[in-house]
Design an enzyme around this catalytic site. Structure first.
Site, PDB file in Angstrom:
ATOM      1  N   ARG A  22       0.802  -1.233   0.000  1.00 13.85           N
ATOM      2  CA  ARG A  22       0.000   0.000   0.000  1.00 13.85           C
ATOM      3  C   ARG A  22       0.835   1.283   0.000  1.00 13.85           C
ATOM      4  NH1 ARG A  22      -3.556  -2.303   4.902  1.00 13.85           N
ATOM      5  NH2 ARG A  22      -1.698  -3.602   5.045  1.00 13.85           N
ATOM      6  N   ASN A 183      -6.866  -5.670  17.012  1.00 12.83           N
ATOM      7  CA  ASN A 183      -5.575  -6.280  17.330  1.00 12.83           C
ATOM      8  C   ASN A 183      -4.478  -5.321  16.883  1.00 12.83           C
ATOM      9  OD1 ASN A 183      -3.267  -7.931  17.374  1.00 12.83           O
ATOM     10  ND2 ASN A 183      -3.774  -8.829  15.388  1.00 12.83           N
TER      11      ASN A 183
HETATM   12  C1  UD1 Z   1      -1.768  -7.125  10.886  1.00  8.06           C
HETATM   13  C2  UD1 Z   1      -2.694  -8.114  11.607  1.00  8.06           C
HETATM   14  C3  UD1 Z   1      -3.960  -7.385  12.030  1.00  8.06           C
HETATM   15  C4  UD1 Z   1      -3.602  -6.196  12.889  1.00  8.06           C
HETATM   16  C5  UD1 Z   1      -2.592  -5.301  12.204  1.00  8.06           C
HETATM   17  C6  UD1 Z   1      -2.102  -4.242  13.190  1.00  8.06           C
HETATM   18  C7  UD1 Z   1      -2.288 -10.290  10.570  1.00  8.06           C
HETATM   19  C8  UD1 Z   1      -2.794 -11.328   9.657  1.00  8.06           C
HETATM   20  N1  UD1 Z   1      -3.013  -9.182  10.720  1.00  8.06           N
HETATM   21  O1  UD1 Z   1      -2.421  -6.712   9.699  1.00  8.06           O
HETATM   22  O2  UD1 Z   1      -4.808  -8.261  12.747  1.00  8.06           O
HETATM   23  O3  UD1 Z   1      -4.785  -5.478  13.216  1.00  8.06           O
HETATM   24  O4  UD1 Z   1      -1.455  -6.036  11.754  1.00  8.06           O
HETATM   25  O5  UD1 Z   1      -1.209  -3.320  12.602  1.00  8.06           O
HETATM   26  O6  UD1 Z   1      -1.252 -10.493  11.194  1.00  8.06           O
HETATM   27  N2  UD1 Z   1       5.086  -9.206   7.420  1.00  8.06           N
HETATM   28  C9  UD1 Z   1       6.112 -10.095   7.182  1.00  8.06           C
HETATM   29  N3  UD1 Z   1       5.902 -11.132   6.334  1.00  8.06           N
HETATM   30  C10 UD1 Z   1       4.695 -11.366   5.744  1.00  8.06           C
HETATM   31  C11 UD1 Z   1       3.640 -10.460   6.008  1.00  8.06           C
HETATM   32  C12 UD1 Z   1       3.878  -9.390   6.858  1.00  8.06           C
HETATM   33  O7  UD1 Z   1       7.224  -9.939   7.695  1.00  8.06           O
HETATM   34  O8  UD1 Z   1       4.587 -12.357   5.010  1.00  8.06           O
HETATM   35  C13 UD1 Z   1       5.341  -8.072   8.332  1.00  8.06           C
HETATM   36  C14 UD1 Z   1       5.191  -6.737   7.626  1.00  8.06           C
HETATM   37  O9  UD1 Z   1       6.427  -6.328   7.090  1.00  8.06           O
HETATM   38  C15 UD1 Z   1       4.716  -5.824   8.752  1.00  8.06           C
HETATM   39  C16 UD1 Z   1       3.977  -6.768   9.703  1.00  8.06           C
HETATM   40  O10 UD1 Z   1       4.380  -8.086   9.363  1.00  8.06           O
HETATM   41  O11 UD1 Z   1       5.792  -5.246   9.441  1.00  8.06           O
HETATM   42  C17 UD1 Z   1       2.447  -6.656   9.575  1.00  8.06           C
HETATM   43  O12 UD1 Z   1       2.070  -6.992   8.249  1.00  8.06           O
HETATM   44  P1  UD1 Z   1       0.923  -6.216   7.475  1.00  8.06           P
HETATM   45  O13 UD1 Z   1       0.780  -6.824   6.141  1.00  8.06           O
HETATM   46  O14 UD1 Z   1       1.123  -4.761   7.559  1.00  8.06           O
HETATM   47  O15 UD1 Z   1      -0.333  -6.658   8.366  1.00  8.06           O
HETATM   48  P2  UD1 Z   1      -1.709  -5.875   8.495  1.00  8.06           P
HETATM   49  O16 UD1 Z   1      -2.533  -6.112   7.296  1.00  8.06           O
HETATM   50  O17 UD1 Z   1      -1.481  -4.487   8.896  1.00  8.06           O
HETATM   51 CA    CA Z   2       0.312  -3.154   8.988  1.00  2.00          CA
END
Ligand code: UD1
Ligand code: CA
Length: 470
Positions: A22, A183
């Protein structure tokens, strides 16, 4: 530190492998800067202050750059960090699993943080850990209630307020979307239990991802305790997902920094148009005009005035210094009672000693200007060492570059460099000497001599002249 923390050491795991779709960027989201440093370094700094045993960082997109940013932030504590690669970004659950080789059997507590939730404070994390340990939970979730919960995972609870599950926005029913408790993506887990539960996570959701958010319900089904820690400051645990979020957080952080500085005795003419990084230190009774940028590890003493349009990065400035309008000062030092600008450029370890001054359109690179010396107009001083009470006339240039090497110019005390003098380095001008206007100095000038011409030659010995006059 409170006693429970000491009894049970914690590890920290930071999720930072995602690209951050995004953001619409080539650059990994956690590398985007906030308060003048990569987003992830804010999380790392807070994590570090909890005294963890180790800090695991899950990296993927631009892994090397993210690792460098984390190491740089940790400085001499860089050994605390361990990096695990998540080669394909298949969700937050998959990201945690990338660390399973290192952690799956660990009998310890794991604090899980997101690299994109940068404003969280160590104090809040400490409270979550304490809540987790006191409740003897397998998992504790930091939550917050939002006016507009769109985009976040929702906390689904039973009538008694007991935890049921977390449901992601994209998988939520219309009723679940009404839930305002979200969360934060910050959790405490008993490590071995977390990794056992991760084995059961399936990508059966809208995004076909392995969700870390499925773990608490899996643990609950296995009879474990899930605790919820409701935090009141929503902003602190908000995530950055878009450029608009980034700008909003930047503004928030900046306002906080400036408010603190004002409470410590710094005047801002217009706080909403001042840009001060979180690591800058500014002394009492300084006055900061609008459109000033103070970045990096800049330290400014007391009673300084910084006029509009100046950018000061990683500089050390003494007391009662005046920086006039539109100066650029980078990696340099200015001692007390100096004056700089307008339109001056100091860089690469420029050093102005006590009471010296540089004026309009003067560039000082890797040079030292001695106490009380002045260079007021249209001048380039590069690789030069200048003594005390020396005056550098308008249009002087240290010709420091011969096409291959950078050469040094050394000027003594009480020297008068005439306007438009070219100092062809390497060259020395002895103390008490004078160069006439337009001199091109290609060989060393002895002390107390007047040189002139192209190339400049000694015209007279100044000490002798003075002796004759006596
Ligand atoms: C996530 C949570 C959501 C919460 C929100 C809070 C999940 C499925 N959802 O959503 O419940 O309300 O955070 O901010 O966890 N990342 C990785 N590898 C991946 C995917 C993500 O390292 O394969 C890392 C991203 O770099 C980031 C963090 O995990 O730092 C969160 O990932 P993001 O995709 O932003 O999750 P949200 O959709 O925000
Ligand atoms: Ca996030």
């Amino acid at each position: 530190m409170n006693p429970t923390e000491q009894q049970r050491p914690i590890d920290v795991l930071i999720l930072a492998a995602g690209l951050g779709t995004r953001m619409k960027s080539q650059k990994a989201k956690v590398l985007h800067e906030l308060g003048g440093r990569p987003m992830i370094t804010h999380v790392v700094r807070q994590a570090l202050s909890l005294n963890p045993e180790r800090i695991y960082v899950v990296v993927g997109h631009q892994a090397a750059e993210v690792e460098a940013a984390v190491r740089n932030e940790l400085g001499d504590k860089a050994d605390l960090a361990e990096f695990v690669i998540q080669s394909q970004q298949r969700g937050t659950g998959d990201a945690v699993k990338a660390a399973s080789d290192k952690l799956q059997h660990a009998d310890r507590t794991l604090l899980v943080l997101s690299g994109d939730v940068p404003l969280v404070r160590a104090e809040t994390l400490r409270k979550l850990v304490a809540h987790h340990l006191a409740g003897q939970a397998a998992c504790s979730i930091l939550t917050v209630k939002l006016e507009n919960p769109a985009g976040y995972g929702r906390m689904v609870c039973d009538e008694k307020g007991g935890f049921v599950k977390i449901v992601e926005q994209k998988d939520a029913t219309p009723e679940e979307k009404q839930i305002r408790e979200i969360n934060s993506g910050i959790y405490c887990f008993e490590t071995a239990k977390l990794f056992a539960a991760l084995e059961q996570v399936e990508p059966t959701n809208q995004q076909a991802e392995y969700y870390l958010t499925d773990v608490p319900a899996i643990l609950l089904a296995g009879g474990a305790r899930i605790a919820i820690y409701i935090h009141t400051d929503a902003r602190e645990v908000s995530g950055i997902n878009t450029r608009a979020d980034l700008a909003e957080f930047e503004n928030l952080l900046r306002r906080g920094t400036i408010r603190t500085l004002m409470s410590e005795g710094v005047t801002f003419i217009d706080p909403s148009h001042s840009y001060i990084g979180t690591d800058a230190r500014i002394g009492r009774d300084c006055v900061i005009y609008p459109d000033v940028h103070i970045e990096g590890r800049t330290m400014i003493g007391e009673g300084c005035v910084i006029r509009s349009g100046s950018r000061i990065t990683n500089a050390k400035i003494g007391d009662s210094v005046e920086i006039k309008d539109h100066c650029v000062i980078i990696d340099s030092q200015i001692e007390s009672n100096c004056s700089v600008g307008p339109f001056a450029h100091l860089r690469m370890n420029a050093c102005l000693e006590e009471g010296s001054a540089v004026g309009n359109f003067v560039e000082v690179k890797k040079s030292r200007l001695g106490r009380g010396s002045k260079s007021m107009h249209l001048t380039y001083l590069g690789d030069a060492t200048i003594g005390e009470r020396t005056n550098i006339g308008a249009g002087t240039v240290t010709c420091n570059y011969d096409g291959k090497n950078k050469n040094e110019t050394v000027i003594g005390d009480n020297v008068k460099i005439g306007s438009d003098t070219m100092l062809v380095a390497p060259v020395k001008v002895g103390s008490g000497s004078v160069t006439a206007a337009g001199s091109v100095v290609i060989s060393d000038v002895p002390p107390d001599s007047l040189v002139a011409g192209v190339p400049a030659v000694v015209k007279k010995k100044l000490k002798t002249v003075m002796n004759n006059e006596q």
